[in-house]
Design a protein around this motif. Sequence first.
Motif, PDB file in Angstrom:
ATOM      1  N   PHE A   1      35.578  37.250 -27.864  1.00 39.31           N
ATOM      2  CA  PHE A   1      34.646  37.162 -26.733  1.00 39.31           C
ATOM      3  C   PHE A   1      35.038  38.203 -25.699  1.00 39.31           C
ATOM      4  O   PHE A   1      36.222  38.463 -25.494  1.00 39.31           O
ATOM      5  CB  PHE A   1      34.765  35.796 -26.028  1.00 39.31           C
TER       6      PHE A   1
ATOM      7  N   LEU B   1      18.806  37.194 -24.568  1.00 38.55           N
ATOM      8  CA  LEU B   1      19.334  36.851 -25.885  1.00 38.55           C
ATOM      9  C   LEU B   1      18.177  36.739 -26.875  1.00 38.55           C
ATOM     10  O   LEU B   1      17.088  36.285 -26.516  1.00 38.55           O
ATOM     11  CB  LEU B   1      20.064  35.505 -25.840  1.00 38.55           C
TER      12      LEU B   1
ATOM     13  N   ARG C   1      27.130  33.271 -28.412  1.00 36.23           N
ATOM     14  CA  ARG C   1      26.843  33.814 -27.086  1.00 36.23           C
ATOM     15  C   ARG C   1      26.393  32.730 -26.111  1.00 36.23           C
ATOM     16  O   ARG C   1      26.158  33.016 -24.946  1.00 36.23           O
ATOM     17  CB  ARG C   1      25.724  34.824 -27.257  1.00 36.23           C
ATOM     18  N   ASN C   2      26.214  31.534 -26.594  1.00 35.59           N
ATOM     19  CA  ASN C   2      25.867  30.417 -25.700  1.00 35.59           C
ATOM     20  C   ASN C   2      26.417  29.118 -26.301  1.00 35.59           C
ATOM     21  O   ASN C   2      26.973  29.119 -27.409  1.00 35.59           O
ATOM     22  CB  ASN C   2      24.351  30.334 -25.448  1.00 35.59           C
TER      23      ASN C   2
ATOM     24  N   GLU D   1      39.762  35.989 -26.008  1.00 42.13           N
ATOM     25  CA  GLU D   1      38.856  36.090 -24.855  1.00 42.13           C
ATOM     26  C   GLU D   1      39.314  37.260 -23.991  1.00 42.13           C
ATOM     27  O   GLU D   1      40.427  37.250 -23.456  1.00 42.13           O
ATOM     28  CB  GLU D   1      38.870  34.794 -24.026  1.00 42.13           C
TER      29      GLU D   1
ATOM     30  N   TYR E   1      26.737  36.244 -19.924  1.00 45.70           N
ATOM     31  CA  TYR E   1      28.143  36.187 -20.337  1.00 45.70           C
ATOM     32  C   TYR E   1      28.963  35.287 -19.402  1.00 45.70           C
ATOM     33  O   TYR E   1      29.687  34.384 -19.850  1.00 45.70           O
ATOM     34  CB  TYR E   1      28.791  37.585 -20.413  1.00 45.70           C
TER      35      TYR E   1
ATOM     36  N   THR F   1      27.929  32.451 -22.397  1.00 47.16           N
ATOM     37  CA  THR F   1      28.974  32.859 -23.339  1.00 47.16           C
ATOM     38  C   THR F   1      30.344  32.300 -22.953  1.00 47.16           C
ATOM     39  O   THR F   1      31.120  31.913 -23.830  1.00 47.16           O
ATOM     40  CB  THR F   1      29.013  34.394 -23.453  1.00 47.16           C
TER      41      THR F   1
ATOM     42  N   ALA G   1      30.632  29.021 -24.316  1.00 50.80           N
ATOM     43  CA  ALA G   1      30.955  29.064 -25.757  1.00 50.80           C
ATOM     44  C   ALA G   1      32.450  29.329 -25.956  1.00 50.80           C
ATOM     45  O   ALA G   1      33.106  28.688 -26.789  1.00 50.80           O
ATOM     46  CB  ALA G   1      30.129  30.158 -26.443  1.00 50.80           C
TER      47      ALA G   1
END
Length: 224
Positions: free
Chosen positions: A6, A58, A88-89, A112, A178, A185, A188
Amino acid sequence: MNILIFGPNGSGKGTMGAIVKDKFPTAHIESGVIFRENIKGGTDLGKKAKEFIDKGDLVPDDITIPMILDRLKKDDCKKGWLLDGFPRNDVQAKKLAEALKASNMKLDFVIEILLDRDIAKKRIMGRRLCANDNNHPNNIYFDAIKPNGDKCRVCGGSLSTRADDQDETAINKRHDIYYDKNTGTLAAAYFFKDLSKKEGTKYIELDASADVKTVADALMKQLV
Ligand code: AMP
């Protein structure tokens, strides 16, 4: 090795992904690349995806989720994979976790990449793509990786920009998605951070504010 990465657009996620791929022989799956290939090839998927990508939105989950889950079933993924740009979510995160559980796949690392939003924006708008290798670092806003005039600083190849890199409204939208910790994101990423504690996955937080080499070295040290 199965790895999730990520990072906000502009954080060097692609560059770090290439480093991970060098260390572990994984299939590098980049959702954005798959979409761009489909757009270039004029496929139905590409046509559907383009209108969303051009606006910085998206691509809807009903297109994206099956596309990635199917991709993970391909033969080259048996040796392991590095998934970049997905999930992404929060919905994509949950669907991916379910699919991994159902097929008994374990996540080894979640990376991350941490970067301030303003710096990430500059990195995107200054980014130049080398015709010979998209991973050659060229950015007009950072002295350490300034191109050689209008040529790639690594190999002298010709440079171009990605159209969606120059659209500030779209960049802001991509960053809104994001940095959204509730459903975006980061939600996520945090979903997998929680899961990592339970499942023995190593969760790596990588500060990307330094130069590429420093960040890459820090990542290499943690990939053990
Ligand atoms: P990227 O190359 O990762 O920046 O992706 C480019 C664009 O493709 C994004 O701005 C989205 O419009 C779309 N895209 C990539 N990955 C996803 C995803 N997981 N879900 C929805 N849209 C995506």
